[in-house]
Write an enzyme that holds these catalytic residues in place. Structure first.
Site, PDB file in Angstrom:
ATOM      1  N   HIS A  56      34.417  38.499  51.244  1.00 35.53           N
ATOM      2  CA  HIS A  56      33.070  39.074  51.261  1.00 35.53           C
ATOM      3  C   HIS A  56      32.884  40.047  52.418  1.00 35.53           C
ATOM      4  CE1 HIS A  56      31.898  36.566  47.955  1.00 35.53           C
ATOM      5  NE2 HIS A  56      32.232  35.489  48.623  1.00 35.53           N
ATOM      6  N   ASP A  96      38.115  42.527  50.419  1.00 36.68           N
ATOM      7  CA  ASP A  96      37.910  42.311  48.989  1.00 36.68           C
ATOM      8  C   ASP A  96      38.564  43.428  48.161  1.00 36.68           C
ATOM      9  OD1 ASP A  96      36.555  40.019  49.554  1.00 36.68           O
ATOM     10  OD2 ASP A  96      34.569  40.731  48.980  1.00 36.68           O
ATOM     11  N   ASN A 115      27.989  37.785  53.812  1.00 38.50           N
ATOM     12  CA  ASN A 115      28.895  38.875  54.210  1.00 38.50           C
ATOM     13  C   ASN A 115      29.178  38.931  55.711  1.00 38.50           C
ATOM     14  OD1 ASN A 115      26.587  40.184  55.335  1.00 38.50           O
ATOM     15  ND2 ASN A 115      26.143  41.187  53.370  1.00 38.50           N
ATOM     16  N   ASP A 149      34.194  48.385  47.241  1.00 40.07           N
ATOM     17  CA  ASP A 149      33.293  47.239  47.277  1.00 40.07           C
ATOM     18  C   ASP A 149      32.161  47.538  48.250  1.00 40.07           C
ATOM     19  OD1 ASP A 149      32.605  44.449  46.631  1.00 40.07           O
ATOM     20  OD2 ASP A 149      33.072  44.048  48.726  1.00 40.07           O
ATOM     21  N   GLU A 205      28.828  45.855  50.443  1.00 39.89           N
ATOM     22  CA  GLU A 205      28.041  44.703  50.899  1.00 39.89           C
ATOM     23  C   GLU A 205      26.612  45.207  51.045  1.00 39.89           C
ATOM     24  OE1 GLU A 205      29.280  41.797  50.857  1.00 39.89           O
ATOM     25  OE2 GLU A 205      31.380  42.413  50.670  1.00 39.89           O
TER      26      GLU A 205
END
Length: 216
Positions: free
Chosen positions: A169, A174, A69, A12, A14
């Site tokens: 987030h 996540d 985030n 993931d 951000e």
């Protein structure tokens, strides 16, 4: 018992925003895992290792991105540049793992741009979009966000991870949630032999788990 289980990397990103041509990555998180059969005969994830790094985006992080985030300019001020972070991410993934991302088009597109700006070896691992798989297996759900599905599986006793909204987030959290949700989703459809390394790609393809690639 799964004879030769695959290795997955749930990852993931951000970012400073939603547009890969002008926004930048500020965090990369990933978890490497495989699957095993528990004493009840359920296929469950088995965590192997985690990867996490903040990234200096070389730009100011917009306030609206920080609200989502919780990553601020001060946090990334001394973080390594994205090129250095990509090398570590590539090494973490290895060559034999299957990458997973929830809404993979977003994450893979940011990685493509980042690798193109920082020429280096680009991983050729297949990338599976867990969002597409979720929509295919559970089309009746009102939404397919990770947090929503995690809560649903928890109510059904199919999810053991504790959900902490304050940590959502952030990349690694996540990824841990994606690991649990993805296995819970496919556990509903796949037989034990379908999870074996030689069968898993074809098994996922039945539920629109068709791979894309960062290097193409």
């Amino acid at each position: 018992m799964i004879a030769l289980p695959p290795k997955f990397v749930a990852f993931d990103l951000e970012t400073t925003g939603l547009v890969n041509t002008k926004d930048e990555i500020v965090e990369i998180g990933a978890v490497k895992f495989t699957v095993e059969t528990d004493p009840k005969g359920w296929v469950v994830p088995k965590l192997i290792s985690e990867f996490n790094t903040l990234v200096n985006p070389n730009m100011m992080i917009p306030e609206e991105a920080s609200r989502v985030n919780h990553i601020t300019d001060a946090m990334v001020k001394d973080a390594p540049p994205v090129g250095e972070c990509l090398k570590k991410f590539t090494a973490f993934c290895g060559q034999g793992s299957i990458l997973l991302a929830h809404n993979a088009n977003f994450d893979a597109s940011f990685l493509r741009v980042a690798y193109s700006k920082n020429p280096q070896f680009i991983p050729g691992n297949p990338v599976i979009d867990s969002l597409v798989v979720a929509r295919t297996i559970l089309p009746e759900l009102e939404n397919h966000k990770l947090g929503y599905m995690a809560g649903l599986f928890m109510k059904r006793g199919e999810f053991t991870m504790k959900i902490d909204p304050a940590k959502m987030h952030r990349a690694v959290y996540d990824c841990e949630m994606l690991m649990e949700v993805f296995v819970a989703l496919l556990r509903r459809r796949l037989k034990e032999k379908d999870w074996e390394m030689g069968n898993i790609m074809a098994s996922m393809a039945k539920y629109k788990g068709v791979p894309q690639f960062i290097n193409k």
